[in-house]
Design an enzyme around this catalytic site. Sequence first.
Site, PDB file in Angstrom:
ATOM      1  N   CYS A 104      13.828  11.711   5.834  1.00  0.00           N
ATOM      2  CA  CYS A 104      13.917  11.568   7.083  1.00  0.00           C
ATOM      3  C   CYS A 104      15.223  11.762   8.103  1.00  0.00           C
ATOM      4  O   CYS A 104      15.412  11.894   9.008  1.00  0.00           O
ATOM      5  CB  CYS A 104      13.390  10.042   7.535  1.00  0.00           C
ATOM      6  SG  CYS A 104      14.122   8.893   6.483  1.00  0.00           S
TER       7      CYS A 104
ATOM      8  N   GLY B 101       3.067   5.484  12.847  1.00  0.00           N
ATOM      9  CA  GLY B 101       3.703   4.219  13.292  1.00  0.00           C
ATOM     10  C   GLY B 101       3.478   3.600  14.774  1.00  0.00           C
ATOM     11  O   GLY B 101       3.279   2.486  14.913  1.00  0.00           O
TER      12      GLY B 101
ATOM     13  N   GLU C  58       9.907  17.320  14.407  1.00  0.00           N
ATOM     14  CA  GLU C  58      10.180  17.112  13.064  1.00  0.00           C
ATOM     15  C   GLU C  58       9.122  18.023  12.042  1.00  0.00           C
ATOM     16  O   GLU C  58       7.911  18.114  12.283  1.00  0.00           O
ATOM     17  CB  GLU C  58       9.974  15.730  12.469  1.00  0.00           C
ATOM     18  CG  GLU C  58      10.106  15.538  11.075  1.00  0.00           C
ATOM     19  CD  GLU C  58      10.080  14.181  10.421  1.00  0.00           C
ATOM     20  OE1 GLU C  58       8.847  13.620  10.712  1.00  0.00           O
ATOM     21  OE2 GLU C  58      10.948  13.376  10.089  1.00  0.00           O
TER      22      GLU C  58
ATOM     23  N   LYS D  68       0.714  -1.236  -0.042  1.00  0.00           N
ATOM     24  CA  LYS D  68       0.073   0.187  -0.153  1.00  0.00           C
ATOM     25  C   LYS D  68       0.970   1.238  -0.079  1.00  0.00           C
ATOM     26  O   LYS D  68       1.364   1.852   1.120  1.00  0.00           O
ATOM     27  CB  LYS D  68      -0.968   0.044   1.024  1.00  0.00           C
ATOM     28  CG  LYS D  68      -2.037   1.068   1.136  1.00  0.00           C
ATOM     29  CD  LYS D  68      -2.217   1.681   2.397  1.00  0.00           C
ATOM     30  CE  LYS D  68      -1.736   2.910   2.737  1.00  0.00           C
ATOM     31  NZ  LYS D  68      -1.815   4.026   2.039  1.00  0.00           N
TER      32      LYS D  68
ATOM     33  N   GLY E 211       6.999   5.981   7.845  1.00  0.00           N
ATOM     34  CA  GLY E 211       6.226   7.054   7.973  1.00  0.00           C
ATOM     35  C   GLY E 211       6.340   7.983   9.093  1.00  0.00           C
ATOM     36  O   GLY E 211       7.270   7.844   9.726  1.00  0.00           O
ATOM     37  N   SER E 212       5.144   8.614   9.507  1.00  0.00           N
ATOM     38  CA  SER E 212       5.213   9.485  10.646  1.00  0.00           C
ATOM     39  C   SER E 212       5.404   8.571  11.806  1.00  0.00           C
ATOM     40  O   SER E 212       4.962   7.589  11.884  1.00  0.00           O
ATOM     41  CB  SER E 212       4.219  10.435  10.458  1.00  0.00           C
ATOM     42  OG  SER E 212       2.825   9.637  10.656  1.00  0.00           O
TER      43      SER E 212
ATOM     44  N   GLU F 150       9.939   2.528  10.513  1.00  0.00           N
ATOM     45  CA  GLU F 150      10.990   3.489  10.257  1.00  0.00           C
ATOM     46  C   GLU F 150      10.160   4.746  10.398  1.00  0.00           C
ATOM     47  O   GLU F 150       9.340   4.945   9.726  1.00  0.00           O
ATOM     48  CB  GLU F 150      11.680   3.359   9.122  1.00  0.00           C
ATOM     49  CG  GLU F 150      12.640   2.191   9.026  1.00  0.00           C
ATOM     50  CD  GLU F 150      13.898   2.353  10.064  1.00  0.00           C
ATOM     51  OE1 GLU F 150      14.049   3.538  10.407  1.00  0.00           O
ATOM     52  OE2 GLU F 150      14.416   1.416  10.167  1.00  0.00           O
TER      53      GLU F 150
ATOM     54  N   GLN G 297       1.528  20.053   3.641  1.00  0.00           N
ATOM     55  CA  GLN G 297       2.732  20.097   4.269  1.00  0.00           C
ATOM     56  C   GLN G 297       3.397  21.516   3.939  1.00  0.00           C
ATOM     57  O   GLN G 297       4.208  21.965   4.678  1.00  0.00           O
ATOM     58  CB  GLN G 297       3.761  18.980   3.159  1.00  0.00           C
ATOM     59  CG  GLN G 297       5.155  19.114   3.589  1.00  0.00           C
ATOM     60  CD  GLN G 297       5.434  18.295   4.972  1.00  0.00           C
ATOM     61  OE1 GLN G 297       4.653  17.312   5.378  1.00  0.00           O
ATOM     62  NE2 GLN G 297       6.009  19.103   5.859  1.00  0.00           N
TER      63      GLN G 297
HETATM   64  P1  NAD Z   1       2.177   9.087   7.273  1.00  0.00           P
HETATM   65  O1  NAD Z   1       2.504   8.454   8.513  1.00  0.00           O
HETATM   66  O2  NAD Z   1       1.205   9.949   7.028  1.00  0.00           O
HETATM   67  O3  NAD Z   1       2.034   7.850   6.109  1.00  0.00           O
HETATM   68  C1  NAD Z   1       2.671   6.765   5.682  1.00  0.00           C
HETATM   69  C2  NAD Z   1       1.862   5.773   5.305  1.00  0.00           C
HETATM   70  O4  NAD Z   1       0.760   5.184   6.330  1.00  0.00           O
HETATM   71  C3  NAD Z   1       1.046   6.096   4.032  1.00  0.00           C
HETATM   72  O5  NAD Z   1       0.854   5.075   3.242  1.00  0.00           O
HETATM   73  C4  NAD Z   1      -0.530   6.269   4.995  1.00  0.00           C
HETATM   74  O6  NAD Z   1      -1.494   6.149   3.711  1.00  0.00           O
HETATM   75  C5  NAD Z   1      -0.369   5.209   5.845  1.00  0.00           C
HETATM   76  N1  NAD Z   1      -1.412   5.219   6.980  1.00  0.00           N
HETATM   77  C6  NAD Z   1      -1.828   6.306   7.494  1.00  0.00           C
HETATM   78  N2  NAD Z   1      -2.904   6.076   8.350  1.00  0.00           N
HETATM   79  C7  NAD Z   1      -2.940   4.858   8.515  1.00  0.00           C
HETATM   80  C8  NAD Z   1      -3.467   3.894   9.148  1.00  0.00           C
HETATM   81  N3  NAD Z   1      -4.367   4.434  10.310  1.00  0.00           N
HETATM   82  N4  NAD Z   1      -3.010   2.709   9.202  1.00  0.00           N
HETATM   83  C9  NAD Z   1      -2.348   2.251   8.172  1.00  0.00           C
HETATM   84  N5  NAD Z   1      -1.397   2.840   7.350  1.00  0.00           N
HETATM   85  C10 NAD Z   1      -1.626   4.280   7.514  1.00  0.00           C
HETATM   86  O7  NAD Z   1       3.632   9.647   6.535  1.00  0.00           O
HETATM   87  P2  NAD Z   1       4.042  10.349   5.277  1.00  0.00           P
HETATM   88  O8  NAD Z   1       3.409  11.841   5.580  1.00  0.00           O
HETATM   89  O9  NAD Z   1       3.765   9.588   4.079  1.00  0.00           O
HETATM   90  O10 NAD Z   1       5.568  10.610   5.273  1.00  0.00           O
HETATM   91  C11 NAD Z   1       6.464  11.467   6.187  1.00  0.00           C
HETATM   92  C12 NAD Z   1       6.934  10.726   7.262  1.00  0.00           C
HETATM   93  O11 NAD Z   1       7.463   9.806   6.820  1.00  0.00           O
HETATM   94  C13 NAD Z   1       7.977  11.763   8.002  1.00  0.00           C
HETATM   95  O12 NAD Z   1       7.525  11.536   9.404  1.00  0.00           O
HETATM   96  C14 NAD Z   1       9.154  11.109   7.702  1.00  0.00           C
HETATM   97  O13 NAD Z   1      10.291  11.315   8.621  1.00  0.00           O
HETATM   98  C15 NAD Z   1       8.909   9.759   7.505  1.00  0.00           C
HETATM   99  N6  NAD Z   1       9.926   8.917   6.845  1.00  0.00           N
HETATM  100  C16 NAD Z   1      10.775   8.049   7.525  1.00  0.00           C
HETATM  101  C17 NAD Z   1      11.750   7.379   6.889  1.00  0.00           C
HETATM  102  C18 NAD Z   1      12.575   6.420   7.780  1.00  0.00           C
HETATM  103  O14 NAD Z   1      13.133   5.704   7.150  1.00  0.00           O
HETATM  104  N7  NAD Z   1      12.924   6.841   8.931  1.00  0.00           N
HETATM  105  C19 NAD Z   1      11.920   7.355   5.713  1.00  0.00           C
HETATM  106  C20 NAD Z   1      11.052   8.288   5.049  1.00  0.00           C
HETATM  107  C21 NAD Z   1      10.151   8.980   5.526  1.00  0.00           C
END
Ligand code: NAD
Length: 479
Positions: free
Chosen positions: A279, A228, A381, A170, A223-224, A245, A326
Amino acid sequence: MKLNLIGGAWTEGPRSYRNINPSDTRDVVGDYTVAGREQALDAVAAAHAAFPAWSLSTPQQRFDALDAAGSEILARKAELGDLLAREEGKTLPEAVGEVVRAGNIFKFFAGEALRTGGEVVPSVRPGVGVEVTREPLGVIGIITPWNFPIAIPAWKIAPALAYGNCVVFKPAELVPGSAWALADILSRAGFPPGVFNLVMGRGSDVGAVLLEDERIAGISFTGSVATGKRVAAAAVSRGAKVQLEMGGKNPFVVLDDADLGVAVGAAINSGFFSTGQRCTASSRIIVTEGIHDRFVAAMVERMAALKIGDARAAGTDIGPVVDDSQLAQDLEYIAIGQAEGARLVAGGVALGTNADGAPGHYLTPALFTETTASMRINREEIFGPVASVLRAKNYDEALAFANDTAFGLSAGIATTSLKYATHFKRHAQAGMVMVNLPTAGVDYHVPFGGRKGSSYGPREQGRYAAEFYTTVKTAYTLA
Ligand code: NAD
């Protein structure tokens, strides 16, 4: 319209999503179907049905398919890089670099499929043999963010498939183009139907199915932090394996003895390239007294020369922010920094259009000075081209500032001192440490990940990926 891949069939969902170019919001990248819960469940069922055969596939079969995928990605790097830059907004060289990374990752894990081995261990009991082997986990749910639309999916999907798992992928809603292109390549690479499935949709429905469904054995999420935490709670509550991550607030320390050019180059790169949307970006630049004023002056000069514009235009250094929400978040943090008493010495202006008049989410990179460790701009962040300078008395105070954070992904230092470089490598509380290099920008064949609030579970990438994507079996035989 581009469709989801479920059980080997391209399938339409109940809704659709219009993918917009952040460099020119009049430009429609394409229309993509959006799945609901039903399709997510169908994809899980398809992956579950495909798993028994795929888990017993030969290493040669996995090598061939992964290698074919890697070859096609590399052969089409210019076209895929253009698509990535168009939908996400990172510059064309960065986007092509990301595509090449994805191709190399598939090649690397093609090789790992052949190299998967085990151990034969002498038993403590006479006449007994012991073997330790690795087996695939089962169906893996892969949930990814928008900022690396092809590399992050690649570094999760390739090891999952290499070790004999099936995948339901996804992607983030904002970047379906790169995800669909990758799925299209995988659909022709030689994987049996159902082994790899793409379900584009919202986190709250498609994502939720992956978290809840008992047939999903492991979830790999990037993701965030907020999402997470929800992913972890749901996975742990039903005993699924989980790997997270998440965010970063990465420090970059500049010591008095640093080479100024190296320090400024690394800070500009990791603070502002990819529009700060990495990130591993360094948003906290910790500078010791003796070099502070020279460093800030050189940063401001370099920042003034950065070209902000269309991600795909030649000569652009920094493309647009990914979308309006954003951008609103970035501007809000710039206002917070000013309200907290930090000094905005450069940038922080939303431009509205680029030099050609195209409407886009453009923001000039922002630099704050006179900041303190407790300010929100130094703790939370922001995920945009916004960095702050923290003045430190000496190395010890700089290290303390560097580690004074809830995150621990990457940490960097600019110094010509072996003593401080060595000490920092050992004492920086981060999963990755960089000496005289930007905090962002990593190799594809070694582990990637952090500590504290940045990561949870086994590392990603390189041979360490096996820790998450396999389970270990210990077998005893009476000779
Ligand atoms: P996000 O957490 O909003 O979304 C990430 C993913 O999770 C998306 O596919 C989203 O649809 C999904 N998601 C959202 N709600 C969910 C739920 N309730 N259940 C299951 N899945 C759900 O993050 P974003 O805005 O897409 O990305 C930015 C974030 O990602 C930043 O915080 C960044 O630091 C982080 N990031 C971390 C790394 C790393 O390796 N540490 C790498 C890249 C980005």
